[in-house]
Design a protein around this motif. Structure first.
Motif, mmCIF file in Angstrom:
data_model
loop_
_atom_site.group_PDB
_atom_site.id
_atom_site.type_symbol
_atom_site.label_atom_id
_atom_site.label_comp_id
_atom_site.label_asym_id
_atom_site.label_seq_id
_atom_site.Cartn_x
_atom_site.Cartn_y
_atom_site.Cartn_z
ATOM 1 N N ALA A 32 0.835 -1.191 0.000
ATOM 2 C CA ALA A 32 0.000 0.000 0.000
ATOM 3 C C ALA A 32 0.876 1.250 0.000
ATOM 4 O O ALA A 32 1.870 1.319 0.726
ATOM 5 C CB ALA A 32 -0.917 -0.005 1.212
ATOM 6 N N GLY A 33 0.507 2.209 -0.840
ATOM 7 C CA GLY A 33 1.269 3.432 -0.959
ATOM 8 C C GLY A 33 2.279 3.425 -2.094
ATOM 9 O O GLY A 33 2.791 4.484 -2.478
ATOM 10 N N LYS B 17 -3.822 1.238 -3.093
ATOM 11 C CA LYS B 17 -4.531 0.760 -1.910
ATOM 12 C C LYS B 17 -4.867 -0.721 -2.098
ATOM 13 O O LYS B 17 -4.976 -1.196 -3.228
ATOM 14 C CB LYS B 17 -5.835 1.544 -1.735
ATOM 15 N N PRO B 18 -5.077 -1.432 -1.010
ATOM 16 C CA PRO B 18 -5.457 -2.849 -1.144
ATOM 17 C C PRO B 18 -6.704 -3.040 -2.009
ATOM 18 O O PRO B 18 -6.793 -4.045 -2.730
ATOM 19 C CB PRO B 18 -5.701 -3.277 0.302
ATOM 20 N N VAL C 111 -2.626 -7.055 -10.570
ATOM 21 C CA VAL C 111 -2.082 -6.082 -9.635
ATOM 22 C C VAL C 111 -2.571 -6.472 -8.244
ATOM 23 O O VAL C 111 -3.771 -6.589 -8.013
ATOM 24 C CB VAL C 111 -2.540 -4.650 -9.967
ATOM 25 N N THR C 112 -1.633 -6.688 -7.349
ATOM 26 C CA THR C 112 -1.961 -7.058 -5.982
ATOM 27 C C THR C 112 -1.301 -6.064 -5.031
ATOM 28 O O THR C 112 -0.087 -5.864 -5.104
ATOM 29 C CB THR C 112 -1.487 -8.479 -5.648
ATOM 30 N N VAL C 113 -2.111 -5.461 -4.178
ATOM 31 C CA VAL C 113 -1.616 -4.464 -3.238
ATOM 32 C C VAL C 113 -1.834 -4.995 -1.830
ATOM 33 O O VAL C 113 -2.960 -5.235 -1.410
ATOM 34 C CB VAL C 113 -2.338 -3.115 -3.409
ATOM 35 N N SER C 114 -0.742 -5.185 -1.122
ATOM 36 C CA SER C 114 -0.835 -5.703 0.235
ATOM 37 C C SER C 114 -0.898 -4.551 1.230
ATOM 38 O O SER C 114 -0.334 -3.479 0.991
ATOM 39 C CB SER C 114 0.355 -6.600 0.546
ATOM 40 N N SER C 115 -1.542 -4.790 2.352
ATOM 41 C CA SER C 115 -1.701 -3.732 3.362
ATOM 42 C C SER C 115 -0.553 -3.732 4.336
ATOM 43 O O SER C 115 0.281 -4.617 4.352
ATOM 44 C CB SER C 115 -3.011 -3.931 4.111
#
Length: 126
Positions: free
Chosen positions: A14-15, A87-88, A122-126
């Motif tokens: 994230a970010g 963002k996730p 696309v995978t966004v981890s927190s």
């Protein structure tokens, strides 16, 4: 044969930022509309952004406005999606799409696009 090939997806935190590319072959889309959609598991494909070649206008879903930027390089017949502040909830398969410039139906409707890429995760981890 027209082909759209996406690249640039991946796993980020994230970010972070990513830039997706969509390389077109088989015809040029410099005067046409190119767009990005995304689809998360269990959800419908949703509009992300579009670039109309006829006048250079850009459009964004409210959920990505201010964070994502669509652009294109007509010399390379390639469209891009710069994604910042990820963002996730941005996690999805991202698809590039294109349609002829005289199609006047809603640019946010997937059914109005004749050409599609295979998608990039696309995978966004927190």
């Amino acid at each position: 044969q027209v082909q759209l090939v996406e690249s640039g997806g991946g796993l980020v935190q994230a970010g972070d930022s990513l830039r997706l590319s969509c390389a077109a072959s088989g015809r040029t889309f410099s005067s046409d509309t190119m767009a990005w959609f995304r689809q998360a598991p269990g959800r419908e494909r949703e509009f992300v952004s579009a670039f109309t070649g006829s006048d250079g206008s850009t459009y964004y879903a409210d959920s990505v406005k201010g964070r994502f930027t669509i652009s294109r390089d007509n010399a390379r017949n390639t469209a891009y999606l710069q994604m910042n502040s990820l963002k996730p909830e941005d996690t999805a398969v991202y698809y590039c799409a294109a349609r002829n410039r005289w199609v006047l139906a809603s640019r946010a409707s997937p059914g109005t696009y004749a050409y599609w890429g295979q998608g990039t995760q696309v995978t966004v981890s927190s």
